[in-house]
Write a protein that holds these residues in place. Structure first.
Motif, PDB file in Angstrom:
ATOM      1  N   GLU A   1       2.341   1.777  -3.428  1.00  0.00           N
ATOM      2  CA  GLU A   1       1.260   2.225  -4.305  1.00  0.00           C
ATOM      3  C   GLU A   1       0.968   3.717  -4.104  1.00  0.00           C
ATOM      4  O   GLU A   1       0.717   4.443  -5.058  1.00  0.00           O
ATOM      5  CB  GLU A   1       0.034   1.415  -3.875  1.00  0.00           C
ATOM      6  CG  GLU A   1      -1.053   1.193  -4.874  1.00  0.00           C
ATOM      7  CD  GLU A   1      -2.082   0.270  -4.213  1.00  0.00           C
ATOM      8  OE1 GLU A   1      -1.845  -0.954  -4.122  1.00  0.00           O
ATOM      9  OE2 GLU A   1      -3.120   0.806  -3.727  1.00  0.00           O
ATOM     10  N   LEU A   2       0.998   4.150  -2.845  1.00  0.00           N
ATOM     11  CA  LEU A   2       0.676   5.546  -2.512  1.00  0.00           C
ATOM     12  C   LEU A   2       1.870   6.476  -2.721  1.00  0.00           C
ATOM     13  O   LEU A   2       1.754   7.686  -2.526  1.00  0.00           O
ATOM     14  CB  LEU A   2       0.209   5.659  -1.055  1.00  0.00           C
ATOM     15  CG  LEU A   2      -1.144   5.020  -0.727  1.00  0.00           C
ATOM     16  CD1 LEU A   2      -1.331   4.931   0.787  1.00  0.00           C
ATOM     17  CD2 LEU A   2      -2.281   5.837  -1.343  1.00  0.00           C
TER      18      LEU A   2
ATOM     19  N   ALA B   1      -1.590   4.156   4.946  1.00  0.00           N
ATOM     20  CA  ALA B   1      -2.648   4.986   4.367  1.00  0.00           C
ATOM     21  C   ALA B   1      -2.875   6.255   5.179  1.00  0.00           C
ATOM     22  O   ALA B   1      -3.422   7.237   4.681  1.00  0.00           O
ATOM     23  CB  ALA B   1      -3.943   4.185   4.264  1.00  0.00           C
TER      24      ALA B   1
ATOM     25  N   ARG C   1       0.842  -1.199   0.000  1.00  0.00           N
ATOM     26  CA  ARG C   1       0.000   0.000   0.000  1.00  0.00           C
ATOM     27  C   ARG C   1       0.880   1.254   0.000  1.00  0.00           C
ATOM     28  O   ARG C   1       0.601   2.215  -0.723  1.00  0.00           O
ATOM     29  CB  ARG C   1      -0.892  -0.050   1.238  1.00  0.00           C
ATOM     30  CG  ARG C   1      -1.919   1.033   1.321  1.00  0.00           C
ATOM     31  CD  ARG C   1      -3.265   0.571   0.756  1.00  0.00           C
ATOM     32  NE  ARG C   1      -4.228   1.683   0.756  1.00  0.00           N
ATOM     33  CZ  ARG C   1      -4.451   2.475  -0.274  1.00  0.00           C
ATOM     34  NH1 ARG C   1      -3.810   2.292  -1.420  1.00  0.00           N
ATOM     35  NH2 ARG C   1      -5.328   3.457  -0.205  1.00  0.00           N
TER      36      ARG C   1
END
Lengths: 294, 294
Positions: free
Chosen positions: A48-49, A135, A45
């Protein structure tokens, strides 16, 4: 202009670790961030971010190529990470952390990296402590926040300056305390109130007529007990990690309570009013400066 | 439809007394309100604002013509008022109050109005306690607020029902407790946290490095200590008025702290985590029902 970083290894890519990486990227101070963690899902994640540029579950692999290592895991996981890194750390690689207690982190540095201490600079950024994964990371988390450095006697001045410069680039205000001084300050203004609130709510909850009591609790109770809603695991770790300072604060608080109980027993209204007045003034003055901080 | 009042005497025309008068006027339940107080300036303001219809500094004069007397002064002033009224109170005149402690008010009623107890109904509305004068009075203050009645064994059922009906007309939710039960409940969910917060802030303020400590206090500290900004005089009075119940709560709290200190000393992480978990769950459940109250 602070010295740029070629490779930053962030161990624990959560709110703190991820936000540190993002803030330094935005400031143009880091070329490449390697994220290290236990959960592959969280690391993917983060990749990806764009919080990190590469990922690995092997702390040693990341440390070997890093010029700065940032430990943003719970303190309980640091020993394992430090022991894994120790054999591969290059001379000159800065090691810093974000642990909320410092004497224990210093002890770990001494135990695990005894020949690397000149490049070790423990630190504590005062910002949301909830570990919510990659996140949650964001630019600006440290803007106008306090960050406390607790350098070792062995830490090079240059190492401390480099770590300080990174935090300044994140918008933070830097402070310097000894590890013991840091732990005493946070034991009194953060750890103690959390423990007092936990003990208080648990006491009421354990009473046979708890329901009737809770029924009439209002806004004063709400604010006083808000911190009793904090993470039990995190506060267990802090209570044990900062045991000595916390026991000192708890002992001082019990003496303060004893003195107040005596005033109530003896009906010493004047002494009680003076105590409450001192508290109200101190609280008022504190709140005014707290508001000014923004 | 509750029984209307020809003349209501409100002793202490502040936030509570004034709002009670306004709410009953709006409900059409009172023909005339006589305001009683020590400050002529405040009484004239109350008259000007239409909170009361007549004013006097003589409690006996107001009591003589009233069919309901509402005591909304600090508890410390009630004895003087009750002694002044005693000789002139007509049989059937309801006497009620808004004091935040109840065993002491009951004792005052017994001491000052021994032949009038069937018309005495002590009460405690849970609404902002700051005494800000007649200008603070407003309709709706008691809307959805809790009001606790603590009738005496001697109170007529009819007297209790009449007082309850007045509060219901103000929009309040009625509850009934014994005076001792009331004082125990409020000692634990209101008075104890206030005293704990006062003692805590005063302790920090008295430390040689208080400034450094306050410098790093943040939002947890802010909420935990908000109630340490309360009125020293009011809380001195409450601490002394509710001494017995409060000393019991303080003693229970010290035992809870002792148990927690032992867990920290012994490094009992499991027991600490269980304590914190119980507290967090209880606080969460309480907060959910508190939110539902609106």
């Amino acid at each position: 202009m602070p010295q740029g970083i070629k490779t930053l290894a962030v161990v624990g890519v959560g709110l703190i670790g991820g936000s540190f990486a993002l803030s330094l990227k935005k400031a143009g101070l880091v070329e490449r961030v390697v994220g290290v963690g236990r959960s592959l899902e969280n690391l993917e994640r983060a990749l990806e971010l764009g919080v990190v540029d590469a990922i690995t579950r092997d702390a040693a692999e990341a440390a070997a190529e890093a010029d700065v290592v940032f430990l943003a895991t719970p303190v309980g996981q640091m020993e394992r990470v430090l022991r894994a890194m120790a054999p591969v750390l290059a001379a000159g690689t800065l090691v810093t952390d974000a642990g909320s207690t410092k004497s224990d982190v210093v002890a770990l540095f001494r135990a695990c990296l005894p020949t690397h201490l000149r490049w070790c600079v423990p630190a504590h950024p005062i910002a949301g402590a909830e570990m919510s994964g990659a996140a949650a990371a964001r630019y600006g988390l440290f803007e106008n926040r306090d960050v406390i450095l607790t350098p070792l006697p062995e830490s090079d001045a240059d190492s401390s300056e480099r770590v300080a410069a990174l935090w300044k680039a994140c918008g933070a205000h830097l402070h310097c305390l000894t590890p013991a001084g840091h732990d005493a300050v946070f034991a009194s203004v953060s750890h103690l109130p959390h423990l007092l609130a936990f003990a208080y709510v648990d006491m009421i909850a354990g009473m046979p007529d708890a329901r009737t009591r809770f029924d009439f609790a209002a806004t004063g109770f709400r604010d006083f007990t808000r911190i009793a809603g904090s993470s039990p695991e995190m506060w267990r770790d802090i209570a044990l990690a900062n045991r000595d300072a916390l026991l000192g604060e708890l002992s001082a608080y019990r003496s303060a309570l004893d003195a107040m109980v005596l005033e109530i027993e003896r009906g010493e209204g004047g002494a009680l009013a003076e105590r409450f007045t001192r508290a109200r003034e101190a609280r008022h003055n504190w709140y005014q400066s707290f508001l000014k901080k923004g």
